[in-house]
Design an enzyme around this catalytic site. Structure first.
Site, PDB file in Angstrom:
ATOM      1  N   HIS A 154      42.179  53.765  43.019  1.00 44.94           N
ATOM      2  CA  HIS A 154      42.417  54.342  41.694  1.00 44.94           C
ATOM      3  C   HIS A 154      41.636  55.658  41.672  1.00 44.94           C
ATOM      4  O   HIS A 154      40.576  55.756  42.295  1.00 44.94           O
ATOM      5  CB  HIS A 154      41.838  53.498  40.556  1.00 44.94           C
ATOM      6  CG  HIS A 154      42.312  52.089  40.476  1.00 44.94           C
ATOM      7  ND1 HIS A 154      41.805  51.092  41.246  1.00 44.94           N
ATOM      8  CD2 HIS A 154      43.210  51.502  39.647  1.00 44.94           C
ATOM      9  CE1 HIS A 154      42.395  49.939  40.925  1.00 44.94           C
ATOM     10  NE2 HIS A 154      43.249  50.159  39.957  1.00 44.94           N
ATOM     11  N   ASP A 196      42.163  35.900  36.770  1.00 42.99           N
ATOM     12  CA  ASP A 196      42.414  36.532  38.050  1.00 42.99           C
ATOM     13  C   ASP A 196      41.115  36.538  38.853  1.00 42.99           C
ATOM     14  O   ASP A 196      40.246  37.372  38.612  1.00 42.99           O
ATOM     15  CB  ASP A 196      42.827  37.982  37.701  1.00 42.99           C
ATOM     16  CG  ASP A 196      43.562  38.690  38.787  1.00 42.99           C
ATOM     17  OD1 ASP A 196      43.926  38.047  39.769  1.00 42.99           O
ATOM     18  OD2 ASP A 196      43.797  39.905  38.628  1.00 42.99           O
ATOM     19  N   ASP A 203      43.372  43.062  47.659  1.00 37.65           N
ATOM     20  CA  ASP A 203      42.863  43.248  46.286  1.00 37.65           C
ATOM     21  C   ASP A 203      42.005  42.012  45.993  1.00 37.65           C
ATOM     22  O   ASP A 203      42.380  41.128  45.234  1.00 37.65           O
ATOM     23  CB  ASP A 203      44.042  43.372  45.313  1.00 37.65           C
ATOM     24  CG  ASP A 203      43.591  43.813  43.938  1.00 37.65           C
ATOM     25  OD1 ASP A 203      42.370  43.935  43.738  1.00 37.65           O
ATOM     26  OD2 ASP A 203      44.445  44.024  43.066  1.00 37.65           O
ATOM     27  N   ASP A 234      38.007  55.131  41.091  1.00 41.63           N
ATOM     28  CA  ASP A 234      37.185  54.526  42.151  1.00 41.63           C
ATOM     29  C   ASP A 234      36.496  55.592  42.981  1.00 41.63           C
ATOM     30  O   ASP A 234      35.507  55.323  43.648  1.00 41.63           O
ATOM     31  CB  ASP A 234      38.050  53.726  43.143  1.00 41.63           C
ATOM     32  CG  ASP A 234      38.924  52.701  42.478  1.00 41.63           C
ATOM     33  OD1 ASP A 234      38.542  52.212  41.408  1.00 41.63           O
ATOM     34  OD2 ASP A 234      40.002  52.404  43.041  1.00 41.63           O
ATOM     35  N   GLU A 252      51.289  40.514  43.788  1.00 44.10           N
ATOM     36  CA  GLU A 252      49.927  40.014  44.030  1.00 44.10           C
ATOM     37  C   GLU A 252      49.921  38.497  43.882  1.00 44.10           C
ATOM     38  O   GLU A 252      50.385  37.954  42.872  1.00 44.10           O
ATOM     39  CB  GLU A 252      48.945  40.661  43.041  1.00 44.10           C
ATOM     40  CG  GLU A 252      47.537  40.116  43.187  1.00 44.10           C
ATOM     41  CD  GLU A 252      46.475  40.986  42.530  1.00 44.10           C
ATOM     42  OE1 GLU A 252      46.636  42.219  42.509  1.00 44.10           O
ATOM     43  OE2 GLU A 252      45.488  40.417  42.047  1.00 44.10           O
ATOM     44  N   ASP A 259      40.793  36.930  42.151  1.00 41.86           N
ATOM     45  CA  ASP A 259      40.838  37.892  43.269  1.00 41.86           C
ATOM     46  C   ASP A 259      40.016  37.440  44.475  1.00 41.86           C
ATOM     47  O   ASP A 259      39.135  38.167  44.958  1.00 41.86           O
ATOM     48  CB  ASP A 259      40.333  39.269  42.807  1.00 41.86           C
ATOM     49  CG  ASP A 259      41.370  40.011  41.960  1.00 41.86           C
ATOM     50  OD1 ASP A 259      42.547  39.636  41.976  1.00 41.86           O
ATOM     51  OD2 ASP A 259      40.973  40.984  41.279  1.00 41.86           O
TER      52      ASP A 259
HETATM   53  C1  XUL Z   1      44.376  44.008  38.493  1.00 45.30           C
HETATM   54  C2  XUL Z   1      44.932  44.531  39.743  1.00 45.30           C
HETATM   55  C3  XUL Z   1      44.711  45.979  39.988  1.00 45.30           C
HETATM   56  C4  XUL Z   1      45.865  46.664  40.639  1.00 45.30           C
HETATM   57  C5  XUL Z   1      45.714  48.147  40.758  1.00 45.30           C
HETATM   58  O1  XUL Z   1      44.596  42.672  38.295  1.00 45.30           O
HETATM   59  O2  XUL Z   1      45.468  43.792  40.539  1.00 45.30           O
HETATM   60  O3  XUL Z   1      43.564  46.112  40.735  1.00 45.30           O
HETATM   61  O4  XUL Z   1      46.095  46.156  41.926  1.00 45.30           O
HETATM   62  O5  XUL Z   1      45.512  48.749  39.532  1.00 45.30           O
HETATM   63 CO    CO Z   2      46.322  44.114  42.391  1.00 42.25          CO
END
Ligand code: XUL
Ligand code: CO
Length: 442
Positions: A102, A308, A341, A105, A269, A310
């Site tokens: 991003h 989420d 991610d 970032d 995702e 991650d």
């Molecule tokens: C948020 C997510 C983000 C996107 C990019 O849940 O997955 O990090 O991948 O903005």
């Molecule tokens: Co993402």
């Protein structure tokens, strides 16, 4: 420039040799499978935000990991440079070819857009010089349109036209950076594009505005010579209660409604699919069968939690089914890849943990690839599915498929059958046993 991860060697494939824990057990980049090397099958990317920025802070406590990478003060330009150094050393040591970012970032936000943009120009020159030395390049870029308080109601979905313009300015710059850094993808994850209550929201108005912002973004990028793909990354909730890009099916409906499906594909995702109540494979398949599976955010969620998390991929059933889908569409290149991610758990706060996380993720996907190739070469599952629909290959079934019959004829056929037999067994347990025997031998 001093080495940052001093105690970490280059990570190489050592197979079952346990003497070096900092090695790949399954990811052998040169191993050939179905005519391609593992490295070609698995275009891994590092997420700048998690790996170089996230310290493990949550709403109950500050971060546990020190990600200053040798500089004095976080959130300075000095820090931005040390993150670049750390990132390129990290990716080189792991043999990763891509990163995703991003705008936010890369540098700390300046006092205004112009100052932020100057900082972005400066750091992207440095990133570009690193890319030239290492061959590591951008997979996709995006704009952070959710952290700054001005985006409290979203970006394209904001009720404020001025905020909408701020979003446009950031997208424009993030597109410029993506092009400059050789990225072939640009992601729209609907950060806060959604709503909390219809008591203050005109949903139709907001969705039209989001589409218009995307249309203008495509127009701008094409004018700059961008030949890559745009991706929508569906997510059903978090941070908003209702996110407009709920899942693959919803996002595809949106893309088609606004004629965006020629320029856009989806970035699926794993953890977002499961938050939507689907399996990861379901959303991959839904995108793939519509010709719109473009990229993957490779992580996993915790099905006991409603948010989420991650996590780095560990569940090899999931990576197997993901690679099964990807092999059938010939992989994700030239546009997308497998972006981790994913973030370390908060108590895993050391540099070594960062490497273990990627070793886990890369090995889990290597195992998934190996298994998926075996599933395809074995062929039993594919054949079972094909045979399961055999009643549609001849007679009345084939007339349905070729659209050469009518409801009356189907009714007559049903009446002529008297009392039809049951369909054949779905044999789910038998098929699951096949998967196990392929994965574990036997
Ligand atoms: C948020 C997510 C983000 C996107 C990019 O849940 O997955 O990090 O991948 O903005
Ligand atoms: Co993402």
């Amino acid at each position: 420039m001093a080495e940052i991860f001093k105690d970490i060697p280059k990570i190489v494939y050592e197979g079952s040799d346990r003497s070096n824990e900092l090695s790949f057990k399954f990811y052998d980049e040169n191993r050939m499978l179905m005519g391609k090397s593992m490295k070609e099958h698995l275009p891994f990317a590092m997420a700048w935000w998690h790996n170089l920025s996230a310290t493990g802070a949550d709403m109950f406590g500050v971060g546990t990991a020190d990600k200053r990478f040798g500089c004095e003060q976080a959130a300075t330009m000095e820090h931005a440079y040390s993150k670049v150094d750390a990132g390129f050393e990290f990716m080189s040591k792991l043999g990763i070819e891509f990163y995703c970012f991003h705008d936010a970032d890369l540098v700390p936000e300046g006092r205004d857009i112009s100052e932020t943009n100057d900082r972005l120009d400066e750091i992207s020159d440095y990133i570009k010089s690193k890319a030239e030395q290492t061959g590591i390049r951008c997979l996709w870029g995006t704009a952070n349109l959710f952290t700054n308080p001005r985006f409290m109601n979203g970006a394209g979905s904001s009720n404020s036209a001025d905020v909408y313009c701020f979003a446009a300015a950031q997208i424009k710059k993030a597109l410029d950076l993506t092009i400059k850094l050789g990225g072939n993808g640009y992601v729209f994850w609907g950060g806060r594009e959604g709503y909390e209550t219809l008591l203050n929201t005109d949903m139709k108005f907001e969705i039209e505005n989001i589409a218009e912002l995307m249309q203008m973004s495509v127009e701008y990028a094409r004018k700059q010579g961008f030949e890559g793909k745009f991706f929508i990354e569906p997510k059903p909730k978090e941070p908003m209660k209702h996110q407009y890009d709920f899942d693959a099916a919803t996002a595809i409906g949106f893309l088609r409604q606004f004629n965006l499906d020629k320029d856009f594909m989806l970035n699926i995702e794993a953890n977002h699919a499961t938050l939507a109540g689907h399996t990861f494979q379901h959303d991959l398949r839904f995108a793939a069968m519509n010709g719109l599976l473009g990229s993957v955010d490779a992580n996993q969620g915790d099905l006991l939690l409603g948010w989420d998390t991650d996590e780095f991929p560990f569940n090899v059933y999931e990576t197997t089914m993901c690679m099964y889908e990807l092999l059938q569409i010939g992989g994700l290149r030239p546009y997308g890849g497998l972006n981790f991610d994913a973030k370390n758990r908060r108590p895993s706060y050391t540099y070594e943990d960062m490497f273990h996380a990627f070793i886990l993720g890369m090995d889990s996907f290597a195992l998934g690839l190996i298994n998926a190739v075996k599933l395809i070469e074995d062929g039993r599952i594919e054949k079972f599915i094909k045979d399961r629909y055999s009643s549609f290959y001849e007679g009345i079934g084939s007339k349905i498929r070729t659209k050469t019959t009518t409801l009356e004829q189907l009714s007559d056929h049903a009446i002529s059958l008297g009392n039809p037999t049951l369909p054949d067994s779905g044999k789910q347990e038998y098929l699951e046993s096949i998967v196990n025997s392929i994965m574990f031998g036997g």
